[in-house]
Design a protein around this motif. Sequence first.
Motif, mmCIF file in Angstrom:
data_model
loop_
_atom_site.group_PDB
_atom_site.id
_atom_site.type_symbol
_atom_site.label_atom_id
_atom_site.label_comp_id
_atom_site.label_asym_id
_atom_site.label_seq_id
_atom_site.Cartn_x
_atom_site.Cartn_y
_atom_site.Cartn_z
ATOM 1 N N PRO A 74 -21.177 6.671 -5.555
ATOM 2 C CA PRO A 74 -20.992 6.403 -7.005
ATOM 3 C C PRO A 74 -20.937 7.271 -8.134
ATOM 4 O O PRO A 74 -20.887 8.585 -7.842
ATOM 5 C CB PRO A 74 -22.505 5.617 -6.941
ATOM 6 C CG PRO A 74 -22.986 5.494 -5.843
ATOM 7 C CD PRO A 74 -22.407 6.648 -5.212
ATOM 8 N N GLY A 75 -20.205 7.099 -9.151
ATOM 9 C CA GLY A 75 -19.761 7.831 -10.080
ATOM 10 C C GLY A 75 -18.403 8.453 -10.282
ATOM 11 O O GLY A 75 -17.504 7.826 -9.306
ATOM 12 N N VAL A 76 -18.268 9.493 -10.889
ATOM 13 C CA VAL A 76 -16.957 10.014 -11.053
ATOM 14 C C VAL A 76 -16.306 10.554 -9.639
ATOM 15 O O VAL A 76 -15.087 10.412 -9.458
ATOM 16 C CB VAL A 76 -16.854 11.259 -11.835
ATOM 17 C CG1 VAL A 76 -15.596 12.009 -11.966
ATOM 18 C CG2 VAL A 76 -17.069 10.864 -13.508
ATOM 19 N N ALA A 77 -17.111 10.959 -8.888
ATOM 20 C CA ALA A 77 -16.633 11.497 -7.522
ATOM 21 C C ALA A 77 -16.007 10.230 -6.686
ATOM 22 O O ALA A 77 -15.086 10.523 -5.743
ATOM 23 C CB ALA A 77 -17.678 12.287 -6.637
ATOM 24 N N GLY A 78 -16.843 9.328 -6.752
ATOM 25 C CA GLY A 78 -16.290 7.972 -5.847
ATOM 26 C C GLY A 78 -15.236 7.528 -6.416
ATOM 27 O O GLY A 78 -14.275 7.155 -5.843
ATOM 28 N N TRP A 79 -14.711 7.733 -7.815
ATOM 29 C CA TRP A 79 -13.654 7.167 -8.443
ATOM 30 C C TRP A 79 -12.426 7.937 -7.850
ATOM 31 O O TRP A 79 -11.166 7.607 -7.591
ATOM 32 C CB TRP A 79 -13.462 6.965 -9.842
ATOM 33 C CG TRP A 79 -14.308 5.780 -10.282
ATOM 34 C CD1 TRP A 79 -15.567 5.718 -11.084
ATOM 35 C CD2 TRP A 79 -13.759 4.528 -10.250
ATOM 36 N NE1 TRP A 79 -15.815 4.413 -10.977
ATOM 37 C CE2 TRP A 79 -14.968 3.458 -10.675
ATOM 38 C CE3 TRP A 79 -12.491 3.929 -9.813
ATOM 39 C CZ2 TRP A 79 -14.551 2.400 -10.739
ATOM 40 C CZ3 TRP A 79 -12.292 2.413 -9.850
ATOM 41 C CH2 TRP A 79 -13.296 1.704 -10.240
ATOM 42 N N LEU A 80 -12.690 9.404 -7.933
ATOM 43 C CA LEU A 80 -11.788 10.324 -7.381
ATOM 44 C C LEU A 80 -11.497 10.141 -5.991
ATOM 45 O O LEU A 80 -10.142 10.246 -5.390
ATOM 46 C CB LEU A 80 -12.333 11.763 -7.534
ATOM 47 C CG LEU A 80 -12.065 12.359 -9.108
ATOM 48 C CD1 LEU A 80 -13.089 13.676 -9.138
ATOM 49 C CD2 LEU A 80 -10.647 12.124 -9.661
ATOM 50 N N TRP A 81 -12.516 9.798 -5.207
ATOM 51 C CA TRP A 81 -12.249 9.539 -3.688
ATOM 52 C C TRP A 81 -11.339 8.229 -3.575
ATOM 53 O O TRP A 81 -10.560 8.101 -2.364
ATOM 54 C CB TRP A 81 -13.784 9.625 -3.068
ATOM 55 C CG TRP A 81 -13.541 9.514 -1.487
ATOM 56 C CD1 TRP A 81 -12.633 9.924 -0.777
ATOM 57 C CD2 TRP A 81 -14.490 8.695 -0.409
ATOM 58 N NE1 TRP A 81 -12.972 9.706 0.608
ATOM 59 C CE2 TRP A 81 -14.285 8.932 0.743
ATOM 60 C CE3 TRP A 81 -15.785 7.937 -0.948
ATOM 61 C CZ2 TRP A 81 -14.691 8.638 1.933
ATOM 62 C CZ3 TRP A 81 -16.555 7.468 0.318
ATOM 63 C CH2 TRP A 81 -16.117 7.715 1.643
ATOM 64 N N ALA A 82 -11.784 7.427 -4.320
ATOM 65 C CA ALA A 82 -10.876 5.888 -4.232
ATOM 66 C C ALA A 82 -9.351 6.394 -4.609
ATOM 67 O O ALA A 82 -8.382 5.870 -3.802
ATOM 68 C CB ALA A 82 -11.544 5.222 -5.070
ATOM 69 N N LEU A 83 -9.272 7.174 -5.708
ATOM 70 C CA LEU A 83 -7.930 7.578 -6.099
ATOM 71 C C LEU A 83 -7.308 8.153 -5.031
ATOM 72 O O LEU A 83 -5.931 8.136 -4.609
ATOM 73 C CB LEU A 83 -7.669 8.510 -7.110
ATOM 74 C CG LEU A 83 -6.608 9.053 -7.681
ATOM 75 C CD1 LEU A 83 -5.431 7.777 -8.078
ATOM 76 C CD2 LEU A 83 -6.761 9.937 -9.061
ATOM 77 N N PHE A 84 -7.921 9.457 -4.255
ATOM 78 C CA PHE A 84 -7.307 9.873 -3.155
ATOM 79 C C PHE A 84 -6.832 9.018 -1.891
ATOM 80 O O PHE A 84 -5.757 9.217 -1.306
ATOM 81 C CB PHE A 84 -8.552 10.953 -2.747
ATOM 82 C CG PHE A 84 -8.172 12.055 -1.601
ATOM 83 C CD1 PHE A 84 -6.736 12.649 -1.744
ATOM 84 C CD2 PHE A 84 -8.893 12.297 -0.713
ATOM 85 C CE1 PHE A 84 -6.280 13.648 -0.702
ATOM 86 C CE2 PHE A 84 -8.491 13.197 0.471
ATOM 87 C CZ PHE A 84 -7.330 13.829 0.118
ATOM 88 N N GLY A 85 -7.559 7.988 -1.737
ATOM 89 C CA GLY A 85 -7.394 7.012 -0.703
ATOM 90 C C GLY A 85 -6.093 6.113 -0.978
ATOM 91 O O GLY A 85 -5.300 6.044 -0.176
ATOM 92 N N TRP A 86 -5.988 5.766 -2.248
ATOM 93 C CA TRP A 86 -5.049 5.179 -2.719
ATOM 94 C C TRP A 86 -3.622 5.663 -2.743
ATOM 95 O O TRP A 86 -2.551 5.367 -2.495
ATOM 96 C CB TRP A 86 -5.263 4.750 -4.205
ATOM 97 C CG TRP A 86 -6.480 3.510 -4.405
ATOM 98 C CD1 TRP A 86 -6.525 2.387 -3.196
ATOM 99 C CD2 TRP A 86 -7.209 3.042 -5.355
ATOM 100 N NE1 TRP A 86 -7.530 1.936 -3.588
ATOM 101 C CE2 TRP A 86 -8.093 2.021 -4.814
ATOM 102 C CE3 TRP A 86 -7.562 3.813 -6.540
ATOM 103 C CZ2 TRP A 86 -9.066 1.652 -5.629
ATOM 104 C CZ3 TRP A 86 -8.527 3.345 -7.075
ATOM 105 C CH2 TRP A 86 -9.369 2.164 -6.904
ATOM 106 N N LEU A 87 -3.588 7.104 -3.045
ATOM 107 C CA LEU A 87 -2.549 7.952 -2.917
ATOM 108 C C LEU A 87 -2.164 8.302 -1.457
ATOM 109 O O LEU A 87 -0.942 8.521 -1.176
ATOM 110 C CB LEU A 87 -2.648 9.294 -3.598
ATOM 111 C CG LEU A 87 -2.981 9.219 -5.213
ATOM 112 C CD1 LEU A 87 -3.493 10.533 -5.728
ATOM 113 C CD2 LEU A 87 -1.519 8.720 -5.817
#
Length: 258
Positions: free
Chosen positions: A101-114
């Motif tokens: 959860p949190g900012v790290a999770g959003w970055l991990w999601a962005l990493f996956g989407w890229l």
Amino acid sequence: MPDPGALPFGAGVAFAALIGLVLGSFIATLVLRWPAGRSVLGRSQCDACRRPLGIRDLVPLLSALAVRGRCRQCGAPIDRFHSRVEIASALIGALALALMPGVAGWLWALFGWLLLPLALLDARHFWLPDRLNALLAITGLLLAGPLLDTPLVDRWIGALAGGFALAAVAWAYRLARGGDGMGGGDPKLVAAIGAWLGWQVLPLMLLLASLGGIIWALAMRNEKGDTPLTLRRIPFGVFACTAAWIAVPVWPLLISVR
């Protein structure tokens, strides 16, 4: 707009899944159109009759379910690839926010989407476009620090070390075997991944990717079983992308048990 990193747990997971559905629709279109030389930014249309799609035809998953997987006008089946990519993209977002959860999770999601379009293009066409690799690398250098608390200098080193290491492997193979054993996009992809993960995580990522590639090559024997392992084409980018995304939660666990 509220800060996505401050959303309650359940709302964050649901919001990430929703964003994943929308992005998945675009990713599927990109993967289908780009290799065929079609515009990625043009208006969405039926792949069979080329009828422009309206708003009611563009709701991820629900539109296809409403028309039972067929075009409203010509009745041609809608490629299930769209729905599968939308689901995969939604799962990337949901899992990232559920596990981190949190900012790290959003970055991990962005990493996956890229990573997702790169993995799909390599799986379908053995192609890792320079523009997508560059986008992944630039985004990592600019944003990825909070993902694993990796300083910018470590991510720069990761990018350089990853790219040079894979390029050296490709050069050594060409020298020893007299042919190409790795596509030109693979070193660039690993360099871009290094820009996200930093140099410390690269050995883990490469180990996981290599194991995945070896297992896949052994499993994908042809019917006669007469193709040597060294002659089988392996979409290494698929395994590199998958390993890179998996390495994000695995790395902290490994260093915590030292």
